[in-house]
Design a protein around this motif. Structure first.
Motif: not given
Ligand code: ATP
Length: 158
Positions: A4-6, A82-86
């Motif tokens: 997942a991106p940070v 969760s919305e940005e999967k980050a």
């Protein structure tokens, strides 16, 4: 699978205090349906100084006007957006602030409640470890100020 991106976020907030004959009281806000008590804070807006954010967020979330006293340091925590999967790494800068005016009844709807606590009770009520560390620093700083005030008093009126 890609990790997942940070995302990096910066917020600012404060420990607002008022002195009573029984000792200092500080303001906490309740969130998550009133189950979590935490220090007031919020995101630093574009073009805003960190200190300005701290005062604005404290005023909005607690209904209290305050002035900056001292820097207390920062805390860092990670959570999943969760919305940005980050994965989000958030740093929150805190300041000790002296209460000037206002009432906790004037808190905004971002929080479920706002209330004054004797500082020892705030340390028990605060849900997050990071908040408790900042409250410990505030307690030490207030204690130092109190002792400083006693010395100043002695100096002027021996
Ligand atoms: P802000 O008030 O900075 O605009 P927000 O309300 O969008 O932020 P946070 O309060 O940072 O978001 O909450 C995001 C997640 O981090 C939630 O799951 C919350 O429980 C958790 N969290 C909030 N404060 C802390 C803390 N001091 N220590 C650890 N986790 C925290």
């Amino acid at each position: 699978m890609k990790p997942a991106p940070v995302k990096i976020q910066t917020s600012a907030g404060g420990v607002v205090y008022r002195l009573t004959p029984e000792g200092p009281e500080v303001a906490l806000v309740a969130v998550k349906g009133g189950k979590v008590w935490t220090l007031p804070k919020g995101t630093v807006d574009k073009g805003e100084k960190i200190e300005q954010t701290a005062l604005r967020e404290v005023s909005e979330e607690t209904g209290l006007k305050a002035r900056l006293d001292n820097r207390l340091g920062e805390i860092t925590y990670w959570y999943y957006l969760s919305e940005e999967k980050a994965r989000c790494k958030k740093t929150v800068h805190f300041y000790l602030m002296r209460y000037l005016s206002g009432d906790t009844g004037g808190h905004d709807l971002e929080v479920d409640d706002a209330a004054w606590f004797p500082i020892g009770e705030a340390l028990k009520a605060a849900t997050y470890k990071g908040d408790r560390e900042i409250l410990e620093k505030a307690k030490e700083m207030l204690e130092k100020k109190r002792k400083g005030a006693v010395r100043e008093g002695h100096g002027k009126n021996p």
